[in-house]
Enzyme design. Sequence first.
Site, PDB file in Angstrom:
ATOM      1  N   GLY A  10      46.153  31.087  52.090  1.00  0.00           N
ATOM      2  CA  GLY A  10      47.303  31.935  51.750  1.00  0.00           C
ATOM      3  C   GLY A  10      47.969  32.451  53.015  1.00  0.00           C
ATOM      4  CB  ILE A 127      46.770  40.363  53.115  1.00  0.00           C
ATOM      5  CG1 ILE A 127      46.453  39.750  51.752  1.00  0.00           C
ATOM      6  CG2 ILE A 127      48.028  39.773  53.711  1.00  0.00           C
ATOM      7  CD1 ILE A 127      47.419  40.187  50.663  1.00  0.00           C
ATOM      8  CG  ASP A 128      42.411  39.169  50.282  1.00  0.00           C
ATOM      9  OD1 ASP A 128      43.354  39.887  49.925  1.00  0.00           O
ATOM     10  OD2 ASP A 128      42.138  38.080  49.742  1.00  0.00           O
ATOM     11  NE  ARG A 163      56.581  56.550  31.579  1.00  0.00           N
ATOM     12  CZ  ARG A 163      57.798  56.026  31.621  1.00  0.00           C
ATOM     13  NH1 ARG A 163      58.317  55.639  32.764  1.00  0.00           N
ATOM     14  NH2 ARG A 163      58.490  55.897  30.507  1.00  0.00           N
ATOM     15  NE  ARG A 172      41.365  34.895  45.259  1.00  0.00           N
ATOM     16  CZ  ARG A 172      41.616  34.030  44.278  1.00  0.00           C
ATOM     17  NH1 ARG A 172      40.636  33.405  43.691  1.00  0.00           N
ATOM     18  NH2 ARG A 172      42.847  33.772  43.919  1.00  0.00           N
ATOM     19  CD  GLN A 275      49.361  43.626  47.480  1.00  0.00           C
ATOM     20  OE1 GLN A 275      48.352  44.252  47.711  1.00  0.00           O
ATOM     21  NE2 GLN A 275      49.494  42.847  46.410  1.00  0.00           N
TER      22      GLN A 275
HETATM   23  O1  F6P Z   1      43.836  35.061  50.232  1.00  0.00           O
HETATM   24  C1  F6P Z   1      44.497  36.238  49.987  1.00  0.00           C
HETATM   25  C2  F6P Z   1      45.026  36.356  48.625  1.00  0.00           C
HETATM   26  O2  F6P Z   1      46.099  37.168  48.882  1.00  0.00           O
HETATM   27  C3  F6P Z   1      44.143  36.907  47.506  1.00  0.00           C
HETATM   28  O3  F6P Z   1      43.974  38.273  47.468  1.00  0.00           O
HETATM   29  C4  F6P Z   1      44.839  36.389  46.284  1.00  0.00           C
HETATM   30  O4  F6P Z   1      44.033  36.371  45.161  1.00  0.00           O
HETATM   31  C5  F6P Z   1      45.211  35.037  46.723  1.00  0.00           C
HETATM   32  O5  F6P Z   1      45.492  35.128  48.091  1.00  0.00           O
HETATM   33  C6  F6P Z   1      46.313  34.406  45.928  1.00  0.00           C
HETATM   34  O6  F6P Z   1      46.938  33.426  46.689  1.00  0.00           O
HETATM   35  P1  F6P Z   1      47.631  32.108  46.148  1.00  0.00           P
HETATM   36  O7  F6P Z   1      48.204  32.405  44.810  1.00  0.00           O
HETATM   37  O8  F6P Z   1      48.652  31.823  47.198  1.00  0.00           O
HETATM   38  O9  F6P Z   1      46.571  31.069  46.095  1.00  0.00           O
END
Ligand code: F6P
Length: 344
Positions: A10, A127-128, A163, A172, A275
């Site tokens: 990603g 980013i994770d 709210r 993830r 993000q």
């Molecule tokens: O790898 C980082 C991340 O942003 C995860 O948090 C997320 O679940 C995933 O990428 C989703 O990425 P893509 O939809 O591009 O595979």
Amino acid sequence: MRIGVLTGGGDCPGLNAVIRAIVRKAHGVHGDTVIGFYDAWDGVLERRYAELDVAAVRGILPRGGTILGTRRGSPYDAPDGRERLRAAFADLRLDALVVVGGNGSLTVASMLHEELDLPIVGVPKTIDNDVVGTDATFGFQTAVQIATDAIDRLHTTAESHDRVMVVEVMGRDAGWIAMQAGLAGGATAILIPERPFDVAEVARIVTRRHDRGRYASVVVVAEGARPVPGALEVPPAPLDRYGRPMHGNIAHVIAPELSRLTGYESRVVQLGYLQRGGTPTAYDRVLSTRFGLAAVDAVHDRAWGEMVVLRCGRIERAPMRETRGLTRTVDLALFEDVATSFFG
Ligand code: F6P
């Protein structure tokens, strides 16, 4: 030297800053040839690349995304992938390959290095912030800032309507973004993959807060957070073309349940790919620049199989194999000590 570079997995803010730093040092200082492969491993296997000189990377420091493109997938996906990779290294006379990637890409890079004896150096990104062996990855701080800004804005609209906002952020397997942005944004509760949540407990926290006369609650939930067994039905996530679950539903499960249990209206905001987009923060630009420079040093030192890492503020090296199949998760003691103190 002839140095290849690819960005895999990603995307995240700071990838272009790494590419720029690699080119500036390798080509600008050492006189190396830098070969930028398009679309990660696809570009290596299909020989799609461009030679990158200093002019080619001018102006990209603040740009989000990656000028090289990125893909998931690897040479292991096809039976002849490894042979084609070996042939590409030979035909292009590559002396080294710098792989800029997260857990998946670094795992693949380390396996290819060991199995085929390929001269590969790694640069961790995501980013994770979940790569084992480094205190931080670039892209993370930018994502946290984006999420924090969003939470700040959501507070005011939630307040106007009394709210509950359920804000879903990425993560993830690790809840770093949720924890940091939740703390910075003054979240009412933070739900992370490392600690299964009890929605009844979250509802009690929200109710207690509103009983004290506070309008508005913001519950921050990482996409990979899951309820304690038996508490809430979460439909399985659909799989992407690589067989990875595509998260992005948990907030929609939690919000109606919170409404039912508390009586307050709930709304869902999924920050998703926002993000990962846009310009990196100054911190991420500097970290990715330092990583890029250090990667070229690692190549010239022939530190094959190693990746550059940040430890106690210093850039060091660590074997890529140490990251294999692992996830750097949130320290639960820190979560309990710091984050939960502000719940409610
Ligand atoms: O790898 C980082 C991340 O942003 C995860 O948090 C997320 O679940 C995933 O990428 C989703 O990425 P893509 O939809 O591009 O595979």
